[in-house]
Write an enzyme that holds these catalytic residues in place. Structure first.
Site, mmCIF file in Angstrom:
data_model
loop_
_atom_site.group_PDB
_atom_site.id
_atom_site.type_symbol
_atom_site.label_atom_id
_atom_site.label_comp_id
_atom_site.label_asym_id
_atom_site.label_seq_id
_atom_site.Cartn_x
_atom_site.Cartn_y
_atom_site.Cartn_z
ATOM 1 N N CYS A 88 0.822 -1.225 0.000
ATOM 2 C CA CYS A 88 0.000 0.000 0.000
ATOM 3 C C CYS A 88 0.849 1.265 0.000
ATOM 4 O O CYS A 88 1.564 1.548 0.970
ATOM 5 C CB CYS A 88 -0.934 -0.032 1.220
ATOM 6 N N CYS B 80 -0.028 3.871 2.709
ATOM 7 C CA CYS B 80 0.435 3.369 4.016
ATOM 8 C C CYS B 80 1.907 3.705 4.218
ATOM 9 O O CYS B 80 2.326 4.160 5.295
ATOM 10 C CB CYS B 80 0.262 1.855 4.107
#
Length: 391
Positions: A53, A56
């Site tokens: 991600c 993230c």
């Protein structure tokens, strides 16, 4: 999108050059986290992420490393960082649903969900979200009824004041009312109330905290007392900025020094910097910046870069300030390979009228990024801007 990807690469591919300060994540089981949250009377924060991600990774490299974010989260939360696609998350998947990454969970010590947020946040957004969650947890009603009935047991008053503080509600009136009727302030219960009630440096109860510091340290510990002192002084600094009151600023700094706090010197310079920014005092800000760099003897490129950006953001038309920004930005690039620092340096050179040097820095950095296969969109825009200004 290109701009966001550029920033992501700058910060993620060069993690060794970013600030080490930030959120201290808890390493332990879920049951251990619940137990610690209960004993410390804190909430739990969960960053549910995935290895692949991008947002993230960006948040981990930026918002989670921010000094202010770290301080607030470390003071108020037990923080967990969990790869939701790993075995570590197996026991939690039945409790908390994740449909996208990152997902941020705020949970109480009973394991009950308070708030769920999907998507990454920058440092400012994450801090605002955490403060909103923290202030929503209000247990003061549990003690208010007894207090209004006239119960002045020291344990009840302490718990009431503590609950009000956690909810972000004022406490000075209650603390002053209680203290004014006490014959002996040196009892452990009363000393704890003085400690908990010392939320602002410009208050009578804070002076009592300083006067009884050694006794209170014996009860709650040295770290807790010095953290309380710094928070109270910071609150008074914030008030000084809000009302543009230099006397309050001086009072906060003088009391930090009187407390013999290890951070007194850096606290004073940073508070003066913040105050000067709020009133538009470029000269005062620059003097404080130089003192800050000299006192902490910093060679940290992240700190130097942030000072340079601060000057550009607040005093872009002050020549002396911009020259100092140029100096800080150049020094940051000498000790780092973070491309954002080179962009800032080139941009400041350009703003200061040194187009030739700005173009040289921008072109060289662009070449280095191309060799590593990184996008150069932001530098392309800057180079075009510099060339157009000289045509």
């Amino acid at each position: 999108m290109k701009h966001l990807f550029f920033i992501f690469n700058i910060l993620w591919l060069c993690p060794s050059f970013t600030s080490a300060q930030g959120i201290e994540f808890f390493h332990g089981s879920w049951s251990d986290a619940l137990e610690k949250a209960k004993s410390s009377e804190k909430l739990i924060f969960i960053d549910a992420y995935a290895q692949w991600c991008g947002p993230c990774k960006k948040m981990a490299a930026t918002a989670f490393r921010d000094e202010k974010v770290g301080k607030f989260f470390n003071d108020n939360f037990i923080s967990l960082k969990i790869d939701w696609e790993s075995e570590e998350a197996a026991d939690l998947k039945g409790k908390f649903a994740v449909t996208a990454f990152p997902t941020l969970f705020f949970v109480n010590a009973k394991g009950e969900l308070i708030k769920k947020e999907i998507g990454g946040r920058d440092a400012e957004g994450l801090l605002a979200l955490a403060k909103s969650i923290s202030s929503r947890v209000d247990n003061s009603k549990e003690f208010e009824a007894e207090y209004l009935k006239g119960n002045r047991d020291s344990t009840l008053v302490y718990n009431y004041v503590k609950a009000l503080n956690k909810a972000g509600k004022p406490t000075l009136k209650i603390v002053n009312e209680y203290i004014s009727k006490q014959k002996d302030l040196s009892t452990p219960g009363n000393l704890k109330i003085i400690y908990e009630g010392s939320t602002e440096a410009d208050s009578k109860v804070f002076e009592m905290l300083l006067a009884n510091k050694s006794k209170i340290i014996e009860i709650v510990g040295e770290k807790a007392v010095y953290d309380k002192i710094e928070k109270a002084c910071q609150k008074t600094v914030n008030k000084a900025i809000q009302f543009q009151n230099k006397d309050l600023l001086n009072e906060a700094n003088n009391k930090m020094e009187a407390s013999k706090h290890s951070n007194a010197s850096s606290f004073a310079t940073t508070s003066i910097m913040d105050y000067c920014k709020s009133i538009g005092d470029a000269d005062g800000f620059c003097v404080a910046c130089k003192t800050y760099v000299k006192d902490i003897k910093t060679e940290d490129p992240a700190k130097l870069h942030n000072l340079a950006k601060d000057i550009v953001q607040n005093f872009p038309k002050d020549k002396n300030a911009m020259k100092l920004a140029e100096k800080f930005a150049e020094k940051a690039t000498k000790n780092s390979e973070v491309y954002e620092y080179f962009y800032t340096y080139a941009n400041i050179l350009f703003q200061n009228g040194s187009s030739k040097d700005a173009l040289k820095v921008a072109n060289k950095t662009k070449e280095n990024m191309q060799k590593k296969g990184l996008p150069t969109y932001q530098f392309d825009v800057l180079i075009t801007k510099i060339k157009e200004s000289n045509s």
